[in-house]
Structures are given as structure tokens and as C-alpha cells.
Design a protein around this motif. Structure first.
Motif, short mmCIF file in Angstrom:
data_model
loop_
_atom_site.label_atom_id
_atom_site.label_comp_id
_atom_site.label_asym_id
_atom_site.label_seq_id
_atom_site.Cartn_x
_atom_site.Cartn_y
_atom_site.Cartn_z
N SER A 61 -4.57 -2.62 27.19
CA SER A 61 -4.87 -4.04 27.02
C SER A 61 -3.64 -4.83 27.42
CB SER A 61 -5.24 -4.35 25.56
OG SER A 61 -4.10 -4.26 24.72
N GLU A 62 -3.74 -6.13 27.32
CA GLU A 62 -2.60 -6.98 27.67
C GLU A 62 -1.40 -6.68 26.78
OE1 GLU A 62 -1.51 -11.78 27.88
OE2 GLU A 62 -3.51 -11.10 27.23
N HIS A 63 -1.64 -6.17 25.58
CA HIS A 63 -0.56 -5.99 24.61
C HIS A 63 -0.36 -4.55 24.16
CE1 HIS A 63 -0.34 -10.32 24.47
NE2 HIS A 63 -1.60 -10.40 24.10
N LEU A 64 -0.98 -3.58 24.83
CA LEU A 64 -0.80 -2.17 24.45
C LEU A 64 -0.83 -1.29 25.68
CD1 LEU A 64 -0.62 0.13 22.39
CD2 LEU A 64 -3.12 0.05 22.19
N GLN A 65 0.22 -0.48 25.84
CA GLN A 65 0.26 0.47 26.94
C GLN A 65 0.98 1.74 26.54
OE1 GLN A 65 2.89 -0.61 30.30
NE2 GLN A 65 3.57 -2.37 29.09
N PHE A 66 0.64 2.83 27.23
CA PHE A 66 1.25 4.14 27.02
C PHE A 66 1.95 4.52 28.31
CE2 PHE A 66 -2.11 3.66 24.02
CZ PHE A 66 -1.75 4.37 22.89
N ILE A 67 3.24 4.87 28.22
CA ILE A 67 4.05 5.09 29.42
C ILE A 67 4.85 6.38 29.31
CG2 ILE A 67 4.23 2.58 29.76
CD1 ILE A 67 7.21 2.84 28.90
N PRO A 68 5.31 6.93 30.44
CA PRO A 68 6.24 8.07 30.39
C PRO A 68 7.58 7.62 29.81
CG PRO A 68 5.24 7.84 32.56
CD PRO A 68 4.94 6.58 31.82
N LYS A 69 8.26 8.52 29.17
CA LYS A 69 9.56 8.18 28.58
C LYS A 69 10.54 7.67 29.64
CE LYS A 69 13.63 10.02 26.25
NZ LYS A 69 14.39 11.23 25.87
N PHE A 70 10.50 8.23 30.84
CA PHE A 70 11.48 7.83 31.85
C PHE A 70 11.31 6.38 32.29
CE2 PHE A 70 8.18 10.30 34.18
CZ PHE A 70 7.66 9.30 34.99
N ASP A 71 10.20 5.75 31.90
CA ASP A 71 9.98 4.35 32.28
C ASP A 71 10.52 3.36 31.25
OD1 ASP A 71 8.84 4.85 34.70
OD2 ASP A 71 6.75 4.53 34.07
N ILE A 72 11.09 3.84 30.16
CA ILE A 72 11.55 2.88 29.14
C ILE A 72 12.73 2.05 29.62
CG2 ILE A 72 10.69 4.29 27.22
CD1 ILE A 72 13.58 5.07 26.64
N LYS A 73 13.38 2.51 30.67
CA LYS A 73 14.51 1.74 31.21
C LYS A 73 14.07 0.37 31.72
CE LYS A 73 14.19 4.09 35.71
NZ LYS A 73 13.05 4.96 35.35
N SER A 74 12.80 0.23 32.00
CA SER A 74 12.30 -1.04 32.50
C SER A 74 11.77 -1.94 31.39
CB SER A 74 11.18 -0.81 33.53
OG SER A 74 10.07 -0.14 32.93
N THR A 75 11.92 -1.50 30.13
CA THR A 75 11.42 -2.28 29.00
C THR A 75 12.57 -2.97 28.28
OG1 THR A 75 11.61 -0.48 27.37
CG2 THR A 75 9.58 -0.58 28.69
N SER A 76 12.23 -3.95 27.48
CA SER A 76 13.24 -4.68 26.68
C SER A 76 12.73 -4.81 25.25
CB SER A 76 13.49 -6.07 27.27
OG SER A 76 13.97 -5.98 28.60
N PRO A 77 12.73 -3.71 24.50
CA PRO A 77 12.14 -3.74 23.15
C PRO A 77 13.01 -4.49 22.14
CG PRO A 77 13.15 -1.61 23.57
CD PRO A 77 13.22 -2.38 24.87
N ASP A 78 12.35 -5.17 21.23
CA ASP A 78 13.04 -5.77 20.09
C ASP A 78 13.15 -4.77 18.95
OD1 ASP A 78 13.19 -8.75 20.93
OD2 ASP A 78 11.08 -8.23 21.29
N PHE A 79 12.15 -3.87 18.87
CA PHE A 79 12.12 -2.85 17.82
C PHE A 79 11.80 -1.51 18.47
CE2 PHE A 79 10.46 -6.86 16.12
CZ PHE A 79 11.38 -7.12 15.11
N ILE A 80 12.51 -0.47 18.06
CA ILE A 80 12.26 0.88 18.57
C ILE A 80 11.93 1.77 17.39
CG2 ILE A 80 13.20 2.86 19.81
CD1 ILE A 80 15.11 0.95 21.23
N ILE A 81 10.77 2.44 17.46
CA ILE A 81 10.34 3.37 16.42
C ILE A 81 10.41 4.77 17.00
CG2 ILE A 81 8.58 3.85 14.69
CD1 ILE A 81 9.47 0.89 14.77
N ILE A 82 11.40 5.54 16.58
CA ILE A 82 11.58 6.90 17.07
C ILE A 82 10.82 7.86 16.17
CG2 ILE A 82 13.26 8.73 17.53
CD1 ILE A 82 15.36 6.50 17.92
N LEU A 83 9.95 8.64 16.78
CA LEU A 83 9.21 9.64 16.00
C LEU A 83 10.07 10.88 15.79
CD1 LEU A 83 6.85 7.78 16.95
CD2 LEU A 83 5.44 9.84 16.94
N ARG A 84 10.39 11.13 14.56
CA ARG A 84 10.98 12.40 14.10
C ARG A 84 12.41 12.68 14.55
NH1 ARG A 84 5.98 14.39 16.33
NH2 ARG A 84 4.43 14.99 14.77
N LYS A 85 12.70 12.48 15.84
CA LYS A 85 13.87 13.10 16.44
C LYS A 85 15.17 12.30 16.25
CE LYS A 85 11.91 16.78 18.00
NZ LYS A 85 12.26 18.10 17.41
#
Length: 337
Positions: A61-85
């Protein structure tokens, strides 16, 4: 509306998943909760779910997407939720120095976890747990044990929060319940050997009982058709799994070796008005309906009596609105705004 961006980072699950996966195949409870939580938060945030083992983008949707980890360099998150690791905390802080970082834990930790307090404090990382029970145990380890207090002389207190996992209220329909059908639908590492041993004892006095075993698929089981009274269902999509839950006398979970931090097994079963025969371990008492009694997993006579009583008069359990989308959204808003 100027939406902030939430990035979930899954560096563990070996397959790509998205919303459609929930209907198409079995998936781990943690991953299902990530999808559902991302859907809920997308009502008010731009949400990105990054996965190590994903190779392509899935824009839902306009506000939800699933991406490969290597693409996070193109994002600008305000909040990061790391699962487990935990090791990803330093990596994400270096890559996104202005983001608020959360480490979302899904297991109980041992005393030595307090040694991670320095890095958690230095990176200003908060902890998210899955229940009050989980939160209290994690807070004790990080902030209230003798070891954590010694470390705390040079590291600040770590904020520890909790948010429940989302569970949708089912559209209940009249159904014929099989009073001899017991259901185990968890990963085999969650006490399955102990559960089978208990079932085999029960069959000595209750020969009509049948045990059905399902598996979310992320842990392989060596259990085959051990005897004609045990049916191996394998990995089932969620809708099919819930059909089995609704038809069963109970979810059969008499084990005391694995503590659930939330326990979708508890919440989903009760939502379908099905009780769970479980030991008082982990979050069981918190998540299960007050009318759902607990048993001693080592007391087979008590378990026999409980099954016999339930065959005559099943306890009245029901959906808990604290696991609803609205409640979950408000919990997360308390963390992210």
C-alpha cells in the motif's frame, strides 16, 4: 499528515514473507505478529519491513512495504525495530544516528544478558517485550539483578516496554466440537516430546483420545505417525489451523520446558472459545482467559481429571480485546510518539 517512518528489521527468518503469506502457508508466530503489527501501524506511519532473506520489493500500500535488507540504505527511518538480534543495534545506530532504536525480544534471557547493558545504553536502545510477564523478567535482568546493578554504575537504566501481539477477533460459527480431539500446534522444540509422553499416559485410561500435531514449519520435527492415535498435520495456513482449533476439545500443551513470552497458542485458542491445557509457565496465566485453569504438567492424574471434566463441561473462554488492533495501536503509539 506528515507521517514518520517505522522500519522493522528481520535478520533471522529464512524466507521472505508479507501479508499474503498469512493466508497461503504456515508461518512462525513472531513473523505473523510482525506482519500484523506493521499493518496496524501503517494506519498512522509509513512502515517498512526489511528482511535479510528477501530479494525483491513488495509494495502492499502507500504506507506499507516489504523490502530486502540491503535496500535499507535508501530509507530514512525515524524508528527502527530490530527483531531479536542484539548485534544489529550497533550497526543500525552507526547507519542511522538520529533514529530511535528498539530491540524487540521474543525469548527470555539469562543472567549474562546484563553484559549487553553498556551497548544498549550507549546506543540509546530501548527494549520491547511481548507481555507484562516478559517485560518484568527482562527489566529484572537488565536493571535489577546484582550483575546489572554493578554494570549500572557506569551505564544508565535501560527502558523496557511491552506490546501485546495482535490477535483478530474471529467470526465464530456453530461448529461440532470433537471431545476426543486434542491439538498441539507449536514448534516441536516447545516441549513436544513431553506432550506426547503425557498423551500416551492418558490413552491408557482414555483410549478414544486422538492427538493432532501441527507445526509452523520453521523447526523440523522427527516425529512421524508414532501410533495410529497421533495424526501429523504438518504445516497449515492460518485459516485451516484455526478450523482445527475450533473443532478440538482443547489445545494440548502440558509441558514445562518452554516459556512463552506471549503465546499466540493461548490467545488464538481462547478467541475460538477453546481452552488450553497448559502448565503455569511464562506468560500463560497473563494471556489465558481467567476461566482457563492451569495444570501441573508432571501431574498426570490432574491432567486426566481435567480432560474428563472438560469433556462434560468445557470452561467458557473468549476473545481478549487487549489483543485487538485498536489496543495494539495505542500501545505502540505510546512508544513511537
Amino acid at each position: 499528515m506528515n507521517r514518520k517512518t517505522v522500519l522493522f528489521l528481520d535478520n533471522t527468518y529464512p524466507k521472505a514473507y508479507q501479508s499474503s503469506t498469512l493466508q497461503e502457508q504456515a508461518i512462525g508466530g513472531t513473523e505473523a505478529s510482525v506482519v500484523k503489527t506493521a499493518q496496524i501501524l501503517s494506519q498512522q506511519f509509513n512502515v517498512i519491513v526489511a528482511q535479510k532473506y528477501r530479494i525483491d520489493n513488495c509494495v502492499e500500500s502507500e504506507h506499507l512495504q516489504f523490502i530486502p535488507k540491503f535496500d535499507i540504505k535508501s530509507t530514512s527511518p525515524d524508528f527502527i525495530i530490530i527483531l531479536r538480534k542484539f548485534p544489529l543495534v550497533k550497526e543500525m545506530r552507526k547507519q542511522f544516528p538520529k533514529a530511535q532504536i528498539f530491540l524487540w525480544l521474543h525469548t527470555y534471557k539469562n543472567l549474562e544478558y546484563a553484559f549487553k547493558k553498556h551497548i544498549l545504553a550507549k546506543t540509546n536502545c530501548h527494549i520491547i517485550c511481548n507481555s507484562k510477564t516478559h517485560q518484568q523478567d527482562t527489566n529484572r535482568l537488565l536493571n535489577d539483578t546484582w550483575l546489572s546493578k554493578i554494570i549500572g554504575m557506569t551505564a544508565k537504566k535501560i527502558p523496557v516496554h511491552f506490546c501485546y501481539n495482535p490477535v483478530a477477533a474471529p467470526n465464530l460459527k456453530p461448529i461440532d466440537r470433537n471431545i476426543n480431539k486434542l491439538l498441539f500446534f507449536s514448534s516441536p522444540n516447545k516441549g513436544l516430546d513431553q506432550v506426547i509422553k503425557c498423551f500416551e499416559y492418558l490413552r491408557q485410561s482414555m483410549p478414544k483420545l486422538r492427538l493432532y500435531i501441527a507445526n509452523p514449519g520453521y523447526k523440523k520435527s522427527n516425529n512421524k505417525s508414532l501410533n495410529p492415535q497421533i495424526n501429523i498435520l504438518g504445516s497449515l495456513p492460518h485459516e485451516q489451523m484455526m478450523q482445527h482449533v475450533a473443532e478440538s476439545l482443547c489445545v494440548f500443551y502440558p509441558q514445562n520446558t518452554f516459556a512463552e513470552t506471549f503465546g499466540l497458542i493461548y490467545a488464538e485458542a481462547n478467541a475460538y472459545r477453546t481452552p488450553v491445557l497448559a502448565h503455569d509457565i511464562g506468560s500463560a496465566r497473563e494471556i489465558l482467559h481467567p476461566n482457563n485453569p492451569l495444570v501441573d504438567a508432571n501431574n498426570y492424574q490432574e491432567i486426566v481429571q481435567t480432560i474428563e471434566n472438560w469433556q462434560k463441561n468445557l470452561p467458557e473462554v473468549s476473545y481478549n480485546p487487549q489483543f485487538s488492533d485498536d489496543f495494539i495501536l495505542n500501545q505502540w503509539l505510546g512508544l513511537l510518539i
